[in-house]
Every structure is written in C-alpha cells, then in structure tokens.
Write a protein that holds these residues in place. Sequence first.
Motif: not given
Length: 216
Positions: A99, A103, A106, A112
């Motif tokens: 979490h 993200p 990105k 990634e």
Amino acid sequence: MVRSVSALLLALLVTACGGRSDREVVRRDNDVFSSQPTRQCLTTLKSANVRFTPLPNQSFSGGCQTIDTVKLMSFGTDTTNLGPMTCPLAANFTAWAKHAVAPAAKAYLGSEVVRIETMGTYNCRNINGGRSGRLSQHAFGNAVDVSAFILKDGRRISVLSGWNGKPDERAFLRRLHQSACKRFGTVLGPDYNAAHANHLHFDMGKSMKDGSAYCR
C-alpha cells in the motif's frame, strides 16, 4: 554397539544444530502461537494472501530470542534477506510494501518495484552496535532494515545514494519513510544518524512514553 550408535546419533544432532549450545528450541507445534493477538495476526496474514511459514521459538544467550516468528515466503514483491520476523512486523511490512511502496514507485518514479532489498531482520546485538547496552529490536526478530528498491525498468534506488540524490528518488524515499511512520513503532533513516545512512530501520517497538511512533 548400542553405545556407538547412540554416540553417533548425538553427534549428528549437535551438528544439525550448528553446534550452538546457547540455543533452546521451545516450539511445541508449528501452528500454535502463544497469544490470541498473535494467532489473530496469522489470520490477518492469510487473509492478505501472504504465504509464510511459522518458525520454532528459540532462545539464545544474551537475552536474544525469536518468539512467535514467521518466515515470509511470498507476498507480491520479491524481498531479499528476510529472516525470522514477529507476526506484527511481518503483517505491517507486507502491508507497507503493497500500500505504500507500490503506489509511490508509480507516482514518483513511473515504474514498478519488483524487488525490495533488505539488510535482514534477526540479529543478536545491542542498539547502536553495542554502545547503548540495550538489546536492539533486531535481537527479537522485531525489526527490518530496508536498503534499496529494484524497479521493473532496471533502476536501483538505494537509500544511500537516493536519499540526497535526484529529486524523484528523494521524494520517493521520503514518502516511504513518512508512510512507514504510520505502521511501525520506530522508524529511523539517514537524517537520524550516520549509522542509518544506507537504510531505513523499521521496528514494532514503541520508543515514546505515550505509545506513539518514534519517527526520525
């Protein structure tokens, strides 16, 4: 003959344990943990599709021990050097990877994260390499040190070079440090001291008297 066989079996047993006379294995059953919160933690890991193996409880000389720890096998991001981790540490680390790390990569780096590099978890030592006289949370498998991130496009973002490196790397690492402060009891990074110049230290210990996280 019986004595010879017994002696041989004893020697093999000692060898299998690495010859460590200061280790005591006290796990009764691989699936039994000592407290309801820890058993609930295992349920949390399973519900998050985390693959893990419960580890035997072990006590070592000097007060070091690994109680109710697990070995993370798979949780969506390849991670290096993970040894025994307390279940709460494992649960928070895997949630942070999913979490926060994913993200943030990105958003700030346009790629990634395919691998997280760590400097390990369990280590029987004192805080600050022995100067404090107090055992580190590493001595209980309750801490992990994160050193770098490998991206799908081939880049390696290390704490050592990236903390004061390119703007996007700086933003990425500081975002991860900030998000970690919401999940772990203690978070230490390069701004804390020179010993943490090359990694982010996370543990589940509460350093503040009011129980809040210690974030530096």
